[in-house]
Write an enzyme that holds these catalytic residues in place. Structure first.
Site, PDB file in Angstrom:
ATOM      1  N   SER A 273       0.861  -1.179   0.000  1.00 57.10           N
ATOM      2  CA  SER A 273       0.000   0.000   0.000  1.00 57.10           C
ATOM      3  C   SER A 273       0.902   1.235   0.000  1.00 57.10           C
ATOM      4  O   SER A 273       1.759   1.361  -0.875  1.00 57.10           O
ATOM      5  CB  SER A 273      -0.956  -0.043   1.194  1.00 57.10           C
TER       6      SER A 273
ATOM      7  N   HIS B  96      -2.239  -1.042  -3.622  1.00 52.57           N
ATOM      8  CA  HIS B  96      -3.342  -0.089  -3.492  1.00 52.57           C
ATOM      9  C   HIS B  96      -2.993   1.177  -4.261  1.00 52.57           C
ATOM     10  O   HIS B  96      -1.901   1.721  -4.107  1.00 52.57           O
ATOM     11  CB  HIS B  96      -3.575   0.268  -2.023  1.00 52.57           C
TER      12      HIS B  96
ATOM     13  N   ASP C 227      -5.073  -4.680   5.416  1.00 50.29           N
ATOM     14  CA  ASP C 227      -5.354  -5.545   4.268  1.00 50.29           C
ATOM     15  C   ASP C 227      -4.152  -6.476   4.080  1.00 50.29           C
ATOM     16  O   ASP C 227      -3.001  -6.059   4.148  1.00 50.29           O
ATOM     17  CB  ASP C 227      -5.576  -4.686   3.016  1.00 50.29           C
TER      18      ASP C 227
END
Length: 197
Positions: free
Chosen positions: A11, A38, A130
């Site tokens: 991310s 992401h 996540d």
């Protein structure tokens, strides 16, 4: 254990981390690398183009039903979940998971379901959790788990969450993750030098 796929989740800070991780990967790496990073839904192919400048492997943004082949780094397209099926990919516009689409959990869980102990899951820098459930599934199916050393991560939240929740196999800085993947993808097996199949 013979590795068949490497799945990577990142991310915040992921672009820089992926550039370092992929920089010295050999063109003949026997395992495909599948990445969820992401990113903004409108980012289109910029991630692919930037990463391609830094690796000998071929970077490809996945299209639905693409075949999974060695020598490639596959990127989840912006705003699509990426799922692994038997030998190919599927894309989904299901609801975000952990506020993310693409979701690291979705990729890791689907890869673990298909490839079991032949999966290597890697969690890199990021600001949410996540990937934790997905990495748990990789370990539940007897795959291997590698997490970036939080002290070396641009954002340590995601690697720390993974380390706290999962019995990971290695906690390493990026350069050592790269070397570990090269070793595991070329020299895994019971005392043999068998390549990934």
């Amino acid at each position: 254990m013979v590795a068949k796929v490497v799945v990577i989740g990142a991310s915040i800070g992921g672009l820089s981390a992926l550039k370092i991780l992929l920089k010295n990967m050999p063109k003949d790496l026997a395992c495909p690398i599948i990445v969820v990073q992401h990113r903004h839904p409108d980012s289109r192919h910029r991630l692919r183009d930037i990463l391609q400048e830094n690796t000998a492997l071929t970077i490809r943004e996945v299209e639905d039903k693409d075949e999974i082949l060695p020598g490639y780094v596959y990127l989840a397209p912006a705003d699509y979940h990426l799922l692994v099926e038997s030998g190919f990919f599927a894309l989904s516009t299901d609801e975000p998971v952990s506020y993310a689409r693409p979701s690291i959990d979705v990729l890791f869980e689907s890869a673990a379901d298909i490839y079991g102990e032949q999966v290597i899951g890697v969690i890199l820098t990021g600001a949410n959790e996540d990937g934790v459930q997905g990495l748990k599934m990789v370990k539940l199916k007897f795959g291997l788990a590698i997490v970036q050393d939080p002290k070396t991560a641009e954002c340590a939240v995601m690697p720390k969450a993974a380390i706290n929740a999962v019995a990971v196999d290695w906690i390493l800085p990026l350069e050592e993750i790269a070397q570990k993947l090269i070793y595991l993808c070329h020299y895994t097996g019971k005392g043999s030098l068998s390549k990934c199949q």
